[in-house]
Structure formats: C-alpha cells, structure tokens
Motif scaffolding. Sequence first.
Motif, short mmCIF file in Angstrom:
data_model
loop_
_atom_site.label_atom_id
_atom_site.label_comp_id
_atom_site.label_asym_id
_atom_site.label_seq_id
_atom_site.Cartn_x
_atom_site.Cartn_y
_atom_site.Cartn_z
N ARG A 185 0.84 -1.21 0.00
CA ARG A 185 0.00 0.00 0.00
C ARG A 185 0.87 1.25 0.00
O ARG A 185 0.57 2.24 -0.68
CB ARG A 185 -0.90 -0.03 1.24
CG ARG A 185 -1.67 1.25 1.47
CD ARG A 185 -2.81 1.03 2.44
NE ARG A 185 -2.36 0.46 3.70
CZ ARG A 185 -1.92 1.19 4.72
NH1 ARG A 185 -1.84 2.51 4.59
NH2 ARG A 185 -1.55 0.62 5.86
N ALA A 186 1.94 1.22 0.75
CA ALA A 186 2.82 2.39 0.80
C ALA A 186 3.47 2.64 -0.55
O ALA A 186 3.59 3.77 -1.01
CB ALA A 186 3.90 2.18 1.86
N SER A 227 0.95 4.28 -2.91
CA SER A 227 0.40 5.60 -2.59
C SER A 227 1.44 6.68 -2.38
O SER A 227 1.13 7.85 -2.50
CB SER A 227 -0.46 5.50 -1.33
OG SER A 227 0.31 5.02 -0.25
N SER A 232 1.59 1.69 10.79
CA SER A 232 0.46 2.56 10.47
C SER A 232 -0.82 1.75 10.37
O SER A 232 -0.86 0.73 9.67
CB SER A 232 0.72 3.29 9.15
OG SER A 232 -0.44 3.97 8.71
N VAL A 245 -7.82 4.73 7.38
CA VAL A 245 -7.42 6.13 7.33
C VAL A 245 -7.90 6.88 8.57
O VAL A 245 -7.16 7.70 9.13
CB VAL A 245 -7.97 6.80 6.05
CG1 VAL A 245 -7.66 8.29 6.05
CG2 VAL A 245 -7.37 6.14 4.81
N ARG A 249 -5.61 6.24 11.41
CA ARG A 249 -4.34 6.96 11.27
C ARG A 249 -4.52 8.42 11.67
O ARG A 249 -3.66 9.00 12.35
CB ARG A 249 -3.83 6.87 9.83
CG ARG A 249 -3.32 5.50 9.44
CD ARG A 249 -2.39 5.57 8.25
NE ARG A 249 -3.01 6.12 7.06
CZ ARG A 249 -3.66 5.41 6.15
NH1 ARG A 249 -3.78 4.10 6.30
NH2 ARG A 249 -4.17 5.98 5.09
N ARG A 250 -5.62 9.03 11.25
CA ARG A 250 -5.87 10.41 11.61
C ARG A 250 -6.02 10.58 13.12
O ARG A 250 -5.54 11.57 13.70
CB ARG A 250 -7.12 10.92 10.90
CG ARG A 250 -6.93 11.09 9.39
CD ARG A 250 -8.25 11.39 8.70
NE ARG A 250 -8.07 11.59 7.27
CZ ARG A 250 -9.07 11.66 6.39
NH1 ARG A 250 -10.33 11.53 6.82
NH2 ARG A 250 -8.81 11.85 5.11
N ASP A 291 4.61 3.59 5.16
CA ASP A 291 3.17 3.79 5.35
C ASP A 291 2.88 5.16 5.93
O ASP A 291 1.96 5.86 5.47
CB ASP A 291 2.62 2.70 6.28
CG ASP A 291 2.02 1.53 5.49
OD1 ASP A 291 1.93 1.64 4.26
OD2 ASP A 291 1.64 0.53 6.12
N TRP A 292 3.64 5.55 6.96
CA TRP A 292 3.39 6.87 7.55
C TRP A 292 3.78 7.99 6.59
O TRP A 292 3.11 9.03 6.52
CB TRP A 292 4.16 7.02 8.87
CG TRP A 292 3.46 6.37 10.01
CD1 TRP A 292 3.87 5.30 10.74
CD2 TRP A 292 2.19 6.75 10.55
NE1 TRP A 292 2.94 4.98 11.71
CE2 TRP A 292 1.91 5.86 11.61
CE3 TRP A 292 1.27 7.75 10.25
CZ2 TRP A 292 0.74 5.96 12.38
CZ3 TRP A 292 0.11 7.84 11.00
CH2 TRP A 292 -0.15 6.96 12.05
N SER A 332 3.51 7.85 3.36
CA SER A 332 2.42 7.95 2.39
C SER A 332 1.25 8.73 2.96
O SER A 332 0.59 9.51 2.27
CB SER A 332 1.96 6.55 1.96
OG SER A 332 1.31 5.87 3.02
N HIS A 333 1.00 8.54 4.26
CA HIS A 333 -0.08 9.29 4.90
C HIS A 333 0.21 10.78 4.92
O HIS A 333 -0.65 11.61 4.58
CB HIS A 333 -0.29 8.77 6.33
CG HIS A 333 -1.26 9.59 7.12
ND1 HIS A 333 -2.64 9.43 7.01
CD2 HIS A 333 -1.07 10.60 8.03
CE1 HIS A 333 -3.25 10.29 7.82
NE2 HIS A 333 -2.32 11.00 8.44
N GLU A 361 -1.83 13.70 3.13
CA GLU A 361 -2.50 14.66 3.99
C GLU A 361 -1.43 15.53 4.64
O GLU A 361 -1.03 15.30 5.78
CB GLU A 361 -3.34 13.94 5.05
CG GLU A 361 -4.41 13.05 4.45
CD GLU A 361 -5.38 12.52 5.49
OE1 GLU A 361 -5.34 13.00 6.64
OE2 GLU A 361 -6.18 11.64 5.15
#
Length: 281
Positions: free
Chosen positions: A4-5, A8, A54, A58, A61-62, A118-119, A121-122, A126
């Motif tokens: 996923r990372a 994205s 992560s 979503v 994560r937020r 992963d982080w 990508s987040h 965002e």
Amino acid sequence: MITRAFLSLTILLLLGTGVMPALAQDCCAQLACQEQAQAYAQRMIELLTPLGNSPADVAQRRQQVEALKRVNPAQYQAIAILFGELKSWAAAGPKRNLCLQEQITARASGPQLAGVLDWASHFVAEQPPIDPSSPEFCNVFAWQVEVNQGAVDAFRSSESYFLSAKTFVLAKTFGVKPGQCGGRTRLWLGGGLNYQDRDAMGLLAVRGEYRLKDLGAELATVGHLKYVVEPGFGFGPNTFQVLTGLGADLNLLQLQAMAGYQSRGNRYLLQLGAGYTFTKR
C-alpha cells in the motif's frame, strides 16, 4: 502494508524496480544534492519510526496523528516541517524523489521500512499543517504584547526607574514561504508607552530578530535563543532610542534582556522583559 505504501507514496513509486539508481543520478550523482537527500532520509526515519506500524484504516491513522499532536506536539511539528520542506525540495530539481528513495532504503529495512513508508504515504497525502506556535521562525500572521522594566543610567546619580509596555505585529519572516517555518531573520513593527522620570512617552518601534540557536533536542525543540535589535522613535523632540540584546522564545512566551542608548538626556538603558505571542492559524 508495504505494498500500500509503494502504491500511494509519490516519493517512493519506483522503489525496487531496478531502474531507480540510473534514474536517480541527476541528484545522487551530485554531492550536494545527495547529502541533502541523505539528511532528509535520516530525519524521516528518526521521526516516523517511533510511530510504529500505520493502521490500515485512514480514520484510525488520523486519530493517531491527532493524539500525537496532543501528547508530543514537538514531534508532530517536526514532521510537519519535514514534509513541508520535502515538498519544496523535491520540486526544485529532477529525480530528487528517486534519490531520496535510495537513501531511505539504504538506512531502513523490514518492519521499520514498512512503517516509515506507510506513515510517509499518509503525510504526503495529507500534508500536516505547520503550527504557527513553532519555535522555529514561521512566516505566519502573529502579534505579541510585552512588558519591560529596568533602569535608566543605572548605578549613577541620575538613575531612574524605567517601565514600558509594547505591542508588535510580525511584518516579515525572511527566507521561508507563507505558512512555512525555519527562517532565521524576522521583522516586527509596533509601538507602546515608556514611563520614566514620572513621565510617559509614546513610542514607535521596529524590531529585528535573528535566530541564533535552537533549545532542546532536534526532535523536541522547545524554543530558541535570538539576537534582538530595536530602534524606537518617540513622539516629541530628541526622543530616539536604540536597544540591543538577547532573547529567548519558549513556545509562545518571550524573554529578553537588552541594553541601549536614549537620546533623551544622552542616557543609557538596561531592561528585562517578558511577552506573549498570539498567532492566527
């Protein structure tokens, strides 16, 4: 998670394809650019590794990011500054993202790499907002109020008590774009009242500040030391003064110790002061 990372995260799109080293030569073949990529990769790993794995969701994560802002605002601020800098740095030259990829994978592997990717990508998706209360000089709208007291002609027969109240508006933080932090020099415009010799005098002032040294560790900066110079112009004849000294910003609290010259009677001035900064997000 790592797949996923890869899908994205823009800055890691070509990781592990075999063509990355060749494509990355534009940056990694240049020593200065490569050193910048190495420094950014190391900062990213140091900042994101403590976050662990992560969450796949979503919303979760937020929630974790919001918790980080409350529990460790300094780390959150450092992450926000890092990804703000990376956005500008990556756009400044070709293949910089790919060189950064190479430096990250040279320093992390396995579960640590998966969590970092992963982080990352987040935070790429965002972009975290920069907190204007950061101790790093930020180019945001801010104003401050302060009170100073001291003595005019201290230790002389003409010694008298001095008190001033001032307010300043941040006019410019040089070297950073609006909303970003990390500048070294900033300029304030303001004014206030001086009280001495049983007399009050209005004053217009310009304050220049230069950030000398951050206080705290790299990932937990709590403030900074700064050099201050402040010329002021009073309402009335022969009422010019100039102050210079050192200050410290501790989040939104300001402390300063300054000395200077006052044309009113050719006297010298010593003062200690404290203030508070208000910011508009």
